[in-house]
Every structure is written in C-alpha cells, then in structure tokens.
Design a protein around this motif. Structure first.
Motif, mmCIF file in Angstrom:
data_model
loop_
_atom_site.group_PDB
_atom_site.id
_atom_site.type_symbol
_atom_site.label_atom_id
_atom_site.label_comp_id
_atom_site.label_asym_id
_atom_site.label_seq_id
_atom_site.Cartn_x
_atom_site.Cartn_y
_atom_site.Cartn_z
ATOM 1 N N LEU A 160 0.865 -1.190 0.000
ATOM 2 C CA LEU A 160 0.000 0.000 0.000
ATOM 3 C C LEU A 160 0.897 1.234 0.000
ATOM 4 O O LEU A 160 1.600 1.499 0.975
ATOM 5 C CB LEU A 160 -0.911 0.024 1.242
ATOM 6 N N LYS A 161 0.858 1.981 -1.100
ATOM 7 C CA LYS A 161 1.664 3.205 -1.160
ATOM 8 C C LYS A 161 0.765 4.387 -0.831
ATOM 9 O O LYS A 161 -0.332 4.503 -1.383
ATOM 10 C CB LYS A 161 2.279 3.362 -2.541
ATOM 11 N N VAL A 222 3.841 4.364 -9.987
ATOM 12 C CA VAL A 222 5.142 4.144 -10.630
ATOM 13 C C VAL A 222 6.066 3.421 -9.649
ATOM 14 O O VAL A 222 6.154 3.811 -8.474
ATOM 15 C CB VAL A 222 5.763 5.509 -11.043
ATOM 16 N N PRO A 223 6.752 2.344 -10.096
ATOM 17 C CA PRO A 223 7.654 1.639 -9.174
ATOM 18 C C PRO A 223 8.696 2.590 -8.567
ATOM 19 O O PRO A 223 9.183 3.486 -9.251
ATOM 20 C CB PRO A 223 8.335 0.595 -10.074
ATOM 21 N N ALA A 228 5.754 8.036 -2.450
ATOM 22 C CA ALA A 228 5.288 7.121 -1.395
ATOM 23 C C ALA A 228 5.843 7.522 -0.036
ATOM 24 O O ALA A 228 7.048 7.743 0.128
ATOM 25 C CB ALA A 228 5.700 5.694 -1.731
ATOM 26 N N GLY A 229 4.946 7.655 0.938
ATOM 27 C CA GLY A 229 5.356 7.960 2.307
ATOM 28 C C GLY A 229 5.659 9.416 2.559
ATOM 29 O O GLY A 229 6.219 9.762 3.603
ATOM 30 N N ASP A 311 8.100 16.002 -7.774
ATOM 31 C CA ASP A 311 7.811 14.563 -7.629
ATOM 32 C C ASP A 311 6.592 14.098 -8.406
ATOM 33 O O ASP A 311 6.506 12.928 -8.765
ATOM 34 C CB ASP A 311 7.624 14.219 -6.143
ATOM 35 N N PHE A 312 5.609 14.978 -8.634
ATOM 36 C CA PHE A 312 4.473 14.496 -9.449
ATOM 37 C C PHE A 312 3.960 15.535 -10.444
ATOM 38 O O PHE A 312 2.840 15.444 -10.948
ATOM 39 C CB PHE A 312 3.341 13.930 -8.570
ATOM 40 N N GLY A 313 4.806 16.510 -10.748
ATOM 41 C CA GLY A 313 4.490 17.437 -11.836
ATOM 42 C C GLY A 313 3.376 18.414 -11.529
ATOM 43 O O GLY A 313 2.698 18.897 -12.432
#
Ligand SMILES: NC(=O)c1ccc[n+]([C@@H]2O[C@H](COP(=O)([O-])OP(=O)(O)OC[C@H]3O[C@@H](n4cnc5c(N)ncnc54)[C@H](OP(=O)(O)O)[C@@H]3O)[C@@H](O)[C@H]2O)c1
Length: 348
Positions: A160-161, A222-223, A228-229, A311-313
């Motif tokens: 779970l991210k 995305v891996p 995440a976190g 990090d996410f645009g």
C-alpha cells in the motif's frame, strides 16, 4: 483505476470525482449524504459514516486507489468528534485498504498540521509537527489531521503506497466553507482585520488542488515512486496578501473592503476567553474567535511547493485571476449568496 473517494460529495471531493470521471476511471464515493450530482455522473454512491469501520472496509472492496478526503473541519472546542472522524476515521480507511489489497492511498491533509502560531515564510515539508502547541491552543482540527497524516505516511509500504497532500485555503465555485462564511460575516458587519494586515498566505484554486490528487495517485503507481510515504504542500505557487485577497472576494460579492480592525493581541485575548466559556459550558457550536484562529488570520503562512512540482508534476494550471473570474461567475449565479455547509452531526 477503480477509485474510492471518501467525502466525494463535498467541496474538494466533488472536483476530484469529476476529474476522475472525465478521464474514465470507475468510481465509488463514500459519505453520509445523498449526492444526485455524483449519481448523474455514473458514480456508485455508498452511504456510510467514516467512523463505522465495517462500512468503510466494505467500501474498499475491489478498489485500486483511495482518495481519503472526508474530514470534520472547523474550530470546535470538543476534541472527541475530531478524534473520531479525522483520526479514527482515517485508521478505518487504512484498515479497509489493507483488508482489500488497495495499492494506493492519497490522503487530503492540511498545512495547519505544521502551524505553530509563528509566521511561516516559504517553509517546506521538513517543518515539524508541533503537537504541544496544538494541544495547548485547542487546535483540535489541526492536531487530528496531523495524527491522521502521520498514520497514513507510516503505513506506506510495498503493498500500500500512501501520500498526503496539504492544500492551503482551497477556494472556488461551490465553496461551502470559507467564502460563504466571509460573505456572511461581512454582511453582518462582524468581519474585522486581525493584525497589521501585511500577512501573506497561500491559497489554492479548487480545481488545481483536485488535479494534484490525481497526479499524486498516478505517481504512486510508478515503481519506486518518491511520492510514497511523503507529504506535500499545495498552493497557487505564490502567496497573496491575506486581507487584500479577502477584500477582492468581498468585492466579487458587491461588498465593501474590511474596515474594522483588531490587534492580534486583542483577538488572542478574546479567543482565549471564548475558548474558556465554550469549553466550560460544553457549547457545541464553534466560538466566533479562538487563539488558533487569531494567529491564523494575523500570521503569514505560505509554503514551498517545489517538492510537489518535482515529484508528481504539480502545476497550478488555473491562475488566480482565472479562478477569480470563475468564482465571480458562480457568485453571480447563486441567487441568495453561497450556502454554508450545515453543522455536521456528531459521531455517536
Ligand atoms: N477547504 C479548505 O480550505 C481545506 C484546506 C486544507 C485541507 N482541507 C481538507 O480537504 C478535505 C475536504 O474538505 P472540503 O473543504 O471539501 O470540506 P467539505 O465540503 O466539508 O467536505 C468534507 C467531506 O467529508 C465528508 N464527511 C464529513 N464527516 C464525515 C463522516 N463522519 N463520515 C463520512 N463522511 C464525512 C462530508 O460528507 P457528508 O457530510 O455528506 O457525509 C464531506 O463530503 C478535508 O480533508 C479537509 O481537511 C480543506
């Protein structure tokens, strides 16, 4: 993705739902009310209370990503409802995600989780929580949101991210909190500028805040995602002068600028007195002033959003000027002025 949006019938939640629906995601919403506008979009609406662990768990079945937006806002003096809805409710969401193998969770947090009564100029996500300050100042909303944010971020793992977004002062059409309250206070002559009027604050147009939720959820897929976190501030990218911005909003509603003034010291003293009276009498409604509110209205608090951009645009695509035009059009279209969200029932 098959997404669950808690609080999808609320101000921000509905924009998130609309943006997810527009790109073709399958949607389920969770909330206590009836939401014909969501049903009209083909959204599956599940009625329930976030404090009901079994109902929340059931709502997570078959879901890929959760947007946990539901919360109890405000400056109420009783800790219990904030603890139940904002903290225990979020724990219920985490349990539901784990029980049903949900892979992504975006939690709507608040920048007030790091507010400590001091000016905050361009602070980034390294700013610490100040739980002692929040407790001392009965900042129950901020404290409950901070504890919930901590739990969400600590839960992020390979299966779970999770991430938390901290939008500051969300505004725009269909606002049921900030703008209707400002207008109602101004109309009744009870709006006073607190402090010297020079404080800068961040604001974020509602569609930009909603878009950030979708971007953060996509980034979590995305891996090895850096998202995440982590927690992220969201804003229009540059702060506004708090009182000039309020005057602009009042002008859109054909109201004069705020003329009455009160010093921060006096507002703090009134807030402290209100807190004592409301707590002693066990009054359920929100006090007109608290120490927390006085500090929020007088202090600068604006944030560095470069982590969200990196990090996410994140990009506040709708400018403040464009947002103001959309807000003006909405205010013109509401006959008797915007409606304030009714007081929310207390959890049992
Ligand atoms: N507005 C802002 O300026 C701002 C700033 C920072 C952070 N935030 C955060 O953004 C999120 C959305 O806020 P908003 O401004 O959109 O407020 P809102 O319109 O009041 O939305 C809150 C939503 O939470 C739901 N909710 C509340 N208590 C619930 C309960 N016990 N069980 C189930 N659902 C419940 C409400 O649905 P029902 O009442 O229909 O059940 C409503 O849809 C919140 O997490 C808030 O903390 C807002």
């Amino acid at each position: 993705m098959h997404a669950l949006v808690t609080g999808g019938g609320g101000f921000l939640g509905r924009y998130i739902v609309e943006q997810l629906a527009a790109r073709g995601d399958r949607l389920r919403c969770f909330g206590r009310g009836r939401y014909p506008a969501l049903e009209a979009l083909g959204v599956e609406v599940v009625r329930g209370d976030i404090t009901d662990a079994a109902a929340v768990k059931a709502a997570c079945a078959g879901i890929d990503g959760v947007f946990h937006v539901a919360a109890l806002p405000g400056i109420g003096m009783d800790w219990r409802p904030y603890e139940q809805v904002n903290l225990r409710g979020t724990e219920n969401v985490l349990r539901g995600c784990h029980a049903h193998g949900v892979s992504r969770l975006v939690y709507t947090s608040s920048p007030s989780v790091v507010f400590n009564g001091r000016d905050q100029h361009g602070v980034d996500e390294t700013a610490p929580y100040d739980f002692a300050w929040m407790e001392r100042h009965r900042a129950h909303y901020s404290r409950s949101k901070a504890l919930a944010e901590q739990a969400v971020l600590a839960a992020s793992d390979a299966s779970l991210k999770t991430c938390a977004l901290r939008p500051h002062l969300i505004w725009g059409p269909r606002d049921n909190h900030l703008i209707p309250r400002l207008i109602a206070r101004a109309r009744s002559g009870r709006l006073r500028r607190v402090g010297d009027g020079a404080n800068l604050v961040d604001v974020v147009y509602v569609e930009n805040a909603a878009a950030a939720h979708l971007q953060a959820a996509d980034a979590l897929a995305v891996p090895d995602s850096p998202v995440a976190g982590r927690a992220y501030f969201l804003s229009q990218g540059e702060p506004v002068n708090c009182w000039e911005w309020i005057d602009q909003i009042l002008a859109l509603a054909d109201l004069p600028p705020v003329r009455k003034r009160i010093s921060l010291r006096a507002a703090r003293a009134i807030g402290a007195a209100c807190e004592i009276v409301y707590a002693a009498l066990g009054l359920k409604q929100e006090p007109p002033m608290t120490r927390f509110l006085a500090e929020q209205l007088a202090r600068s608090h604006w944030f560095d959003v470069s982590a969200a951009r990196r990090d996410f645009g994140y990009e506040p695509r709708i400018s403040t000027a464009e947002g103001m035009q959309r807000l003006a059009a909405w205010l013109r279209s509401t006959k008797n002025g915007p409606r304030v969200c009714p007081p929310q029932p207390r959890p049992s």
